[in-house]
Design a protein around this motif. Structure first.
Motif, PDB file in Angstrom:
ATOM      1  N   VAL A  45       0.838  -1.200   0.000  1.00  0.00           N
ATOM      2  CA  VAL A  45       0.000   0.000   0.000  1.00  0.00           C
ATOM      3  C   VAL A  45       0.873   1.251   0.000  1.00  0.00           C
ATOM      4  O   VAL A  45       1.748   1.405   0.858  1.00  0.00           O
ATOM      5  CB  VAL A  45      -0.925   0.036   1.229  1.00  0.00           C
ATOM      6  N   GLN A  46       0.625   2.143  -0.947  1.00  0.00           N
ATOM      7  CA  GLN A  46       1.394   3.375  -1.058  1.00  0.00           C
ATOM      8  C   GLN A  46       0.537   4.622  -0.818  1.00  0.00           C
ATOM      9  O   GLN A  46       1.035   5.644  -0.368  1.00  0.00           O
ATOM     10  CB  GLN A  46       2.037   3.484  -2.443  1.00  0.00           C
ATOM     11  N   GLU A  47      -0.743   4.554  -1.152  1.00  0.00           N
ATOM     12  CA  GLU A  47      -1.618   5.716  -1.005  1.00  0.00           C
ATOM     13  C   GLU A  47      -2.976   5.286  -0.477  1.00  0.00           C
ATOM     14  O   GLU A  47      -3.454   4.197  -0.794  1.00  0.00           O
ATOM     15  CB  GLU A  47      -1.826   6.429  -2.346  1.00  0.00           C
ATOM     16  N   LEU A  48      -3.591   6.171   0.312  1.00  0.00           N
ATOM     17  CA  LEU A  48      -4.948   5.963   0.799  1.00  0.00           C
ATOM     18  C   LEU A  48      -5.741   7.253   0.568  1.00  0.00           C
ATOM     19  O   LEU A  48      -5.274   8.338   0.905  1.00  0.00           O
ATOM     20  CB  LEU A  48      -4.946   5.614   2.290  1.00  0.00           C
ATOM     21  N   HIS A  49      -6.916   7.111  -0.025  1.00  0.00           N
ATOM     22  CA  HIS A  49      -7.794   8.259  -0.260  1.00  0.00           C
ATOM     23  C   HIS A  49      -9.152   7.941   0.355  1.00  0.00           C
ATOM     24  O   HIS A  49      -9.683   6.841   0.153  1.00  0.00           O
ATOM     25  CB  HIS A  49      -7.965   8.526  -1.758  1.00  0.00           C
ATOM     26  N   ILE A  50      -9.719   8.901   1.087  1.00  0.00           N
ATOM     27  CA  ILE A  50     -11.009   8.687   1.749  1.00  0.00           C
ATOM     28  C   ILE A  50     -11.910   9.888   1.481  1.00  0.00           C
ATOM     29  O   ILE A  50     -11.492  11.037   1.640  1.00  0.00           O
ATOM     30  CB  ILE A  50     -10.834   8.488   3.269  1.00  0.00           C
ATOM     31  N   GLU A  51     -13.141   9.598   1.072  1.00  0.00           N
ATOM     32  CA  GLU A  51     -14.134  10.664   0.864  1.00  0.00           C
ATOM     33  C   GLU A  51     -15.429  10.262   1.552  1.00  0.00           C
ATOM     34  O   GLU A  51     -15.943   9.160   1.331  1.00  0.00           O
ATOM     35  CB  GLU A  51     -14.381  10.875  -0.634  1.00  0.00           C
ATOM     36  N   ARG A  52     -15.945  11.153   2.400  1.00  0.00           N
ATOM     37  CA  ARG A  52     -17.176  10.872   3.134  1.00  0.00           C
ATOM     38  C   ARG A  52     -18.322  11.700   2.571  1.00  0.00           C
ATOM     39  O   ARG A  52     -18.170  12.899   2.330  1.00  0.00           O
ATOM     40  CB  ARG A  52     -16.967  11.156   4.621  1.00  0.00           C
TER      41      ARG A  52
END
Length: 507
Positions: A45-52
């Motif tokens: 895992v290199q990147e994490l993106h979260i949208e609520r």
């Protein structure tokens, strides 16, 4: 003179991202409440993106508004766009005024009540104020911002070298179809984009503007014509590259939407989209959940026993490298060198994983060898080159620290998932029970001087009350003797250690 001796160092050129690309996989986990995206390179895992959903704003939305009221005295107008409150449009945000700033316009000569007008939200509603609007439309792509009402090409101010600016403008001009709108701003990410990627962005933005205009001709006033893409679709627009092997999504409904979007706008991504239908949750299967937990910790363990300490503040992020339990087989210098080399890849990964932006200061373990320092910087440059966000590496300062700047593109992972501790207010530490005891003693003396009371009751957390009953019992007895009134204790189980109250007992 070594790099370490320089007061400031020149930015170190990074290898091109294309030359550093690894096999990439993108995982998309979707629930009604939020969308989470993990980018894996070689299954790490290199990147994490979260949208609520609850926190999505309306900035960037385009509406077919209707003029409700024109205010000549304020040179502004209220525009109905279908929200609870009318939105606000000032003369300075009208396209014609922006195009001719030296020629003052009058809003009452440009707008009238009941008129329909194409507007874009530039500021979300706040409190009792409605959204702020502009009639100048801008559409963001992966490498370009399209200004369809303009006829010039601009370049991001962050691309400072004149030769680079000229080269990018020339490339873009050669790619634009004959007769198409020629208003564009070239983003910093375009520096490493290929001609095919730029052409794909132009095609996407041109079709988007054509669709918006077509809807404006058929939809009634107060209609939403365009909303910025949700994260699941921005993945296809902004993240998928030639290195991406597949995009795996765990929602049947959203898989269909992604396929439909790709077929219309980014056809090169269509064959890479897969639907996950396994029993185990997608993120759990690939170990993403545990990586999220780890990315919120200050400490990052390295493979051979060393570790990093990462502290994020308002002004900057600091990263401290430590040898920990790592013992080299040759010498202490060799141990330090190998720990620092290993740390370079962990640092680059953590910047992407946590989405740390702004100024980053890295305190590597001191190295006496110039050759070792050069090797560590070279390896750090190679590791940072994989980042899709713009990064500048400035080398060692006079104090032996390494300066990095990374463009802020969104909130850091910690800011999205966490909030300040209500006990320590984000300090990361709390006052000792003894410190609180002494504060209480001083507070009782102050209260006694100001008010006439029969006695005092101290309400505090269990550790504080325990200290008053044991080590500080003599201090409490001396206080009662000094004020000449009884002092009683009461445990409040809901109080954090720093909280207390001194209650006055009435006469």
């Amino acid at each position: 003179m070594s790099l370490k001796d320089h007061p400031t160092s020149q930015p170190i050129p990074l290898p091109t991202r294309d030359s550093m690309r690894l096999a990439e996989k993108i995982l998309v986990n979707i629930t009604p409440q939020e969308t989470r995206v993990a980018v894996l390179e070689d299954n790490v895992v290199q990147e994490l993106h979260i949208e609520r959903e609850a926190s999505r704003g309306i900035v960037g939305n385009i509406y077919l508004g209707r003029v409700k009221r024109v205010l000549p005295g304020m040179q502004s107008a209220f525009i109905e766009i279908g929200l609870e409150r009318a939105a606000f449009l000032h003369i300075a945000d009208i396209l014609e005024q922006r195009q001719h700033p030296s020629e003052p316009q009058r809003i009452e000569k440009m707008l009238f009540e009941g008129q329909t007008v194409l507007v874009q939200v530039i500021k979300d509603p706040i409190g009792s104020k409605g959204a702020r609007l502009s009639t100048q439309v801008s559409l963001a792509g992966r490498f370009l911002v399209h200004l369809p009402q303009e006829e010039h090409i601009g370049v991001s101010q962050k691309i400072e070298a004149e030769t680079d600016r000229t080269s990018l403008k020339t490339r873009l001009e050669s790619l634009l179809p004959e007769g198409s709108p020629r208003g564009y701003i070239i983003r910093t990410s375009a520096e490493t984009a290929s001609d095919d990627e730029l052409a794909a962005d132009i095609g996407y933005l041109s079709k988007l503007w054509t669709d918006i205009r077509a809807r404006a001709e058929t939809q009634p006033a107060q209609s939403l014509l365009y909303q910025d893409l949700p994260l699941s679709l921005r993945v296809l627009r902004d993240m998928v590259s030639e290195a991406t092997e597949k995009v795996v999504v765990d929602s049947t409904e959203n898989h269909g939407r992604m396929v439909e979007f790709a077929a219309q706008y980014v056809s090169q991504s269509l064959r890479k989209i897969e639907r996950y239908a396994g029993e185990r949750p997608l993120f759990e299967l690939h170990g993403i959940e545990s990586e999220i937990d780890k990315s919120l910790s200050r400490r990052v363990n390295l493979k051979f026993g060393g570790y990093l300490i990462i502290d994020q503040t308002e002004a900057m992020t600091t990263i401290d490298v430590n040898t920990g339990g790592f013992v080299g087989v040759k010498s202490f210098d060799d141990t330090i060198f190998k720990t620092n080399l290993e740390a370079t890849h962990a640092i680059a990964r953590q910047l992407r994983l946590r989405n740390l932006g702004g100024i980053i200061i890295v305190d590597f373990i001191d190295m006496d060898s110039e050759q070792h320092r050069e090797a560590v910087l070279t390896e750090l440059a190679r590791a940072l080159a994989r980042d899709r966000t713009r990064v500048t590496l400035n080398g060692f300062t006079s104090l032996g620290l390494v300066e990095i700047t990374r463009k802020r593109t969104r909130e850091s992972l910690a800011h999205v998932l966490c909030e300040s501790c209500p006990t320590c207010q984000g300090r990361g530490e709390i006052k000792t029970a003894q410190t609180v005891c002494y504060e209480i003693l001083r507070e009782v003396v102050r209260e006694n001087r100001q008010f006439s009371a029969r006695g005092f009751r101290i309400l505090a957390a269990q550790p504080v009350i325990d200290l008053f009953l044991d080590e500080e019992s003599q201090s409490l007895a001396m206080l009662a003797d000094f004020v000449g009134k009884p002092v009683t204790l009461q445990v409040e189980t809901e109080y954090p250690q720093e909280q207390f109250d001194v209650v006055l007992m009435s006469n």
